[in-house]
Design an enzyme around this catalytic site. Structure first.
Site, PDB file in Angstrom:
ATOM      1  N   ASN A 131       0.817  -1.208   0.000  1.00 27.43           N
ATOM      2  CA  ASN A 131       0.000   0.000   0.000  1.00 27.43           C
ATOM      3  C   ASN A 131       0.860   1.271   0.000  1.00 27.43           C
ATOM      4  OD1 ASN A 131      -2.396   1.629   0.307  1.00 27.43           O
ATOM      5  ND2 ASN A 131      -3.363  -0.146   1.280  1.00 27.43           N
ATOM      6  N   HIS A 161      21.633  -1.621  13.855  1.00 23.22           N
ATOM      7  CA  HIS A 161      22.906  -0.958  14.128  1.00 23.22           C
ATOM      8  C   HIS A 161      23.558  -1.566  15.382  1.00 23.22           C
ATOM      9  CE1 HIS A 161      22.920   2.360  11.233  1.00 23.22           C
ATOM     10  NE2 HIS A 161      21.610   2.366  11.366  1.00 23.22           N
ATOM     11  N   ALA A 208      -3.222  -3.215  13.109  1.00 23.62           N
ATOM     12  CA  ALA A 208      -2.698  -1.882  12.821  1.00 23.62           C
ATOM     13  C   ALA A 208      -1.900  -1.343  14.002  1.00 23.62           C
ATOM     14  CB  ALA A 208      -3.842  -0.930  12.487  1.00 23.62           C
ATOM     15  N   LYS A 228       2.052  -9.077  20.444  1.00 25.38           N
ATOM     16  CA  LYS A 228       1.821 -10.356  21.116  1.00 25.38           C
ATOM     17  C   LYS A 228       0.684 -11.089  20.421  1.00 25.38           C
ATOM     18  CE  LYS A 228       3.325  -8.669  25.645  1.00 25.38           C
ATOM     19  NZ  LYS A 228       2.941  -8.475  27.066  1.00 25.38           N
TER      20      LYS A 228
END
Length: 234
Positions: A131, A161, A208, A228
């Protein structure tokens, strides 16, 4: 033939699977849709397809869409690059894309951010829709299965990193590249971030706003920060 039947026929030929539309498109709407697709096909055939390592069928490219280092890209049929989307394919293993792939508006696939850290590889299966405003950082290896759908603003990473040393700036400590895997038939909701090294099993639903930091078993519904398992779809 009614307008929507023409669109059904067109989509079925491009996607190589049957499309049935409920909305009764009129001929003005048909003209707008077909005109847009026609211009996209012209752009794709002139400015994208000739520069790919390999591609099948029609390539659609809307205004501002581009592929950099196309000689590193293999694409199936039905490649669709929406407005101002970008693929930077500079990488060791290149990019392999299956059939019926869409990259949304302002979405970015970036294999290499800085030249001292060239990315590894990306493999995308068939029938994948990414999207608008998504970011896929292909520093390590990323694999995306078949029939995967992304909501807007999804981020996928494949490196971390290093930061162990306190006397060296983090930007100078290098990175650890990992493999990030998304299985088949996965729905990733809006604003999800999938961190480096995560393996998401087949059939998962990612709610979301979730931040996925650990492997997710197949057919799980997950959400939260960090994400979770909420329940299993089976």
């Amino acid at each position: 033939m009614r307008a929507y039947k023409i669109i059904e026929f067109f989509l079925s030929r491009i996607k190589k699977e049957k499309h049935t539309l409920a909305y009764p498109f009129n001929f003005k709407e048909l003209f707008t849709i077909m005109g847009s697709k026609g211009i996209g096909a012209i752009r794709g055939s002139l400015f994208v397809k000739p520069f790919l390592k390999n591609s099948k069928g029609i390539v659609f490219a809307e205004k501002g869409a581009s592929i950099q280092f196309g000689h590193k890209v293999k694409a199936g049929s039905g490649l669709n690059l929406m407005r101002h989307s970008l693929i930077n394919a500079l990488s060791y293993g290149g990019i392999e894309i299956g059939d019926n792939f869409t990259l949304g508006k302002y979405a970015i696939i970036e294999c290499t951010g800085v030249l001292r850290n060239v990315g590894n590889s990306l493999k995308i299966g068939d029938n994948v829709g990414i999207n608008h405003y998504c970011f896929i950082g292909v520093r390590g290896d990323i694999t995306i299965g078949d029939n995967v759908i992304f909501g807007p603003r999804v981020n996928i990473f494949s490196e971390n990193h290093n930061f162990d040393k306190l006397d060296v700036p983090i930007k100078n400590q290098g990175v650890t590249k990992l493999k990030t895997v998304i299985g088949n038939d996965v729905w990733i909701g809006a604003n999800v971030s999938i961190m480096a090294g995560v393996n998401i099993g087949d059939g998962c639903v990612i709610a979301a706003g979730a931040v996925v930091t650990k492997d997710i078993p197949a057919h799980s519904i997950v959400g939260g920060v960090p994400a979770k398992v909420i329940k299993n779809r089976k």
